[in-house]
Design a protein around this motif. Structure first.
Motif, PDB file in Angstrom:
ATOM      1  N   ASP A 289       0.830  -1.207   0.000  1.00 54.58           N
ATOM      2  CA  ASP A 289       0.000   0.000   0.000  1.00 54.58           C
ATOM      3  C   ASP A 289       0.864   1.257   0.000  1.00 54.58           C
ATOM      4  OD1 ASP A 289      -2.218  -1.632   0.070  1.00 54.58           O
ATOM      5  OD2 ASP A 289      -2.586  -1.378   2.216  1.00 54.58           O
ATOM      6  N   MET A 290       1.965   1.213   0.757  1.00 50.89           N
ATOM      7  CA  MET A 290       2.884   2.351   0.775  1.00 50.89           C
ATOM      8  C   MET A 290       3.477   2.597  -0.608  1.00 50.89           C
ATOM      9  SD  MET A 290       6.440   2.816   2.924  1.00 50.89           S
ATOM     10  CE  MET A 290       7.169   1.376   2.123  1.00 50.89           C
ATOM     11  N   LEU A 291       3.898   1.531  -1.282  1.00 50.55           N
ATOM     12  CA  LEU A 291       4.450   1.672  -2.623  1.00 50.55           C
ATOM     13  C   LEU A 291       3.436   2.309  -3.577  1.00 50.55           C
ATOM     14  CD1 LEU A 291       6.422  -1.657  -3.210  1.00 50.55           C
ATOM     15  CD2 LEU A 291       7.377   0.638  -3.064  1.00 50.55           C
ATOM     16  N   GLN A 292       2.191   1.885  -3.479  1.00 50.95           N
ATOM     17  CA  GLN A 292       1.150   2.459  -4.333  1.00 50.95           C
ATOM     18  C   GLN A 292       0.929   3.934  -4.015  1.00 50.95           C
ATOM     19  OE1 GLN A 292      -2.413   0.065  -4.119  1.00 50.95           O
ATOM     20  NE2 GLN A 292      -1.360  -1.799  -4.774  1.00 50.95           N
ATOM     21  N   PHE A 293       0.920   4.271  -2.727  1.00 44.58           N
ATOM     22  CA  PHE A 293       0.735   5.656  -2.290  1.00 44.58           C
ATOM     23  C   PHE A 293       1.886   6.523  -2.795  1.00 44.58           C
ATOM     24  CE2 PHE A 293       1.354   8.963   1.007  1.00 44.58           C
ATOM     25  CZ  PHE A 293       0.114   9.573   0.980  1.00 44.58           C
ATOM     26  N   MET A 294       3.105   6.032  -2.637  1.00 45.52           N
ATOM     27  CA  MET A 294       4.279   6.776  -3.112  1.00 45.52           C
ATOM     28  C   MET A 294       4.216   6.995  -4.616  1.00 45.52           C
ATOM     29  SD  MET A 294       7.467   4.985  -1.119  1.00 45.52           S
ATOM     30  CE  MET A 294       8.669   6.078  -1.882  1.00 45.52           C
ATOM     31  N   THR A 295       3.907   5.935  -5.339  1.00 53.13           N
ATOM     32  CA  THR A 295       3.909   6.008  -6.795  1.00 53.13           C
ATOM     33  C   THR A 295       2.803   6.921  -7.306  1.00 53.13           C
ATOM     34  OG1 THR A 295       4.847   3.781  -6.916  1.00 53.13           O
ATOM     35  CG2 THR A 295       3.811   4.638  -8.910  1.00 53.13           C
TER      36      THR A 295
END
Length: 334
Positions: A289-295
C-alpha cells in the motif's frame, strides 16, 4: 567472495571486508546492492543497545539493487529486475501485531551493507520507476514504520491536524511526507529551527522548537489542538502532548530514545476518549500500500547525504548528534 561492511563487536567501526557470497536456498534470491540506507537501528546495534546482538554481523535493513541470482527455476524472470527490499520479515497471520518469528533484515541475518544480500523472493518488489537508486534505498524501513503509524494505527483522514514530534529523523520525515500528501494539516516540533524551516519547505504548516520556554503557548497558538500525534522519542515530553489534543485524538509512538512513558493525566485520556498506541514496522500489505501511495503521488524520500561504501563508518558517525534531516545512504560500485 564479495565486499561487505562487517561489524565485529560493540562500538567497533564498520569495516569493509572480503566475505563469502551468500548461498541461496529454495524461495530465495540474491540481490546485487546498488545503494543502502542507514537507520537508527544500525546505530543502536553498533552502540550495543539493541536486543539479540550477535557478531560479526553485516548491518543494513534498507537496500535497492538488481536481482542477480535465483534458486528456483520458476523465478528466473526476476533476474535483472531492479528491486527494493521489504526488511520486515515473517510478520505472521495477525495484522494487528507481529508474530513470534518476526525479524528485521540486518540482525539476526546479514543485511544490505554488502555487495550482495540474499532474501526470500516475497521480500522484493520492483523499484518504483520514478526513483533513482539512492532514493529507492532510502524509504523501506522508515517509510513502512511511518505508514503503519499514520494510516493503520492513527487512521489519518484528510484535513485532520497532525503533529510530528522531532522532525528530521527518518521515520518522522516520512510521516511528514505521508501526512502532507494525504491532505492533512501538518505541524512539527524540533530542537532545531533549521529543521523546522526544512519541514515547512516540505509542506508543514508550521512548527515549534521544543527547547523554547514558551513551547506550550506557541504550540497552542499555532494549531489549537491535534487529531493525531506521532512521536518516536517519548520521555518526559510525552506528557505535554495531552495539553494539545482534540477529543478523540490518536497518539502513536514507535521508539523511546528519550526514555519511557512519564506519568500521564488519566482524566484527560478517558474524558477526551484518547487512544495511545505503540507500533513497529508493518505488514507485507502495508508495504504494498505504501508503494502504491508513493507512486501515485511520486513522493521522493529526503536524502541528507550519500557516501561510498568505503566511508560507511564516517556516514554512521553523522548519527552521533542526530543533526541530520532525512536519510543517510551508501553506494556500492558495480
Amino acid at each position: 567472495m564479495m565486499k561487505a561492511l562487517v561489524l565485529q563487536g560493540i562500538k567497533e567501526p564498520l569495516k569493509l571486508e572480503e566475505v563469502s557470497k551468500p548461498t541461496l536456498n529454495t524461495g530465495e534470491v540474491l540481490v546485487k546492492i546498488k545503494a543502502a540506507a542507514f537507520n537508527r537501528r544500525d546505530y543502536w546495534i553498533q552502540q550495543g543497545k539493541y536486543a539479540g546482538l550477535k557478531f560479526p554481523i553485516t548491518l543494513g535493513s534498507d537496500g535497492c539493487g538488481v536481482v542477480a541470482e535465483v534458486y528456483d527455476d520458476a523465478n528466473q524472470h526476476w533476474i535483472g529486475k531492479e528491486v527494493v527490499i521489504n526488511p520486515s520479515f515473517n510478520w505472521g497471520d495477525a495484522p494487528n501485531y507481529q508474530g513470534k518469528d518476526f525479524k528485521i533484515l540486518g540482525l539476526p541475518d546479514d543485511g544490505t551493507f554488502a555487495a550482495y544480500v540474499k532474501v526470500p523472493l516475497a521480500q522484493v518488489y520492483e523499484k518504483p520507476k520514478y526513483l533513482n537508486d539512492i532514493e529507492a534505498a532510502a524509504f523501506p524501513l522508515a517509510g513502512l514504520t511511518a505508514y503503519r503509524a499514520l494510516f493503520t494505527k492513527a487512521q489519518l483522514k484528510k484535513d485532520e491536524k497532525v503533529l510530528i514530534v522531532g522532525v528530521g529523523g527518518g521515520v518522522a520525515t516520512f510521516a511528514l511526507l505521508w501526512a502532507v500528501y494525504a491532505g492533512a494539516e501538518v505541524y512539527v516540533t524540533s530542537g532545531s529551527d533549521d529543521k523546522i524551516a526544512k519541514a515547512i519547505g516540505l509542506g508543514a504548516k508550521g512548527g515549534v522548537n521544543y527547547k523554547s520556554p514558551s513551547y506550550d503557548a506557541d504550540l497552542q497558538a499555532l494549531a489549537d489542538g491535534f487529531d493525531v500525534i506521532i512521536d518516536s522519542a517519548i520521555g518526559e515530553g510525552f506528557a505535554k502532548h495531552l495539553n494539545h489534543v482534540k477529543p478523540g485524538a490518536r497518539l502513536v509512538f514507535f521508539g523511546a530514545t528519550a526514555g519511557d512513558l512519564p506519568p500521564l493525566n488519566a482524566r484527560i485520556i478517558f474524558w477526551k476518549q484518547l487512544q495511545i498506541m505503540g507500533t513497529t514496522m508493518g505488514t507485507a500489505q502495508e508495504f504494498e500500500d505504501m508503494l502504491q501511495f508513493m507512486t501515485k503521488h511520486e513522493i521522493k524520500p529526503v536524502v541528507e547525504s550519500v557516501f561510498p561504501c568505503e566511508d560507511a563508518e564516517q556516514a554512521m558517525r553523522l548519527m552521533d548528534q542526530s543533526d541530520q534531516f532525512g536519510k543517510i545512504v551508501i553506494t556500492f560500485e558495480d
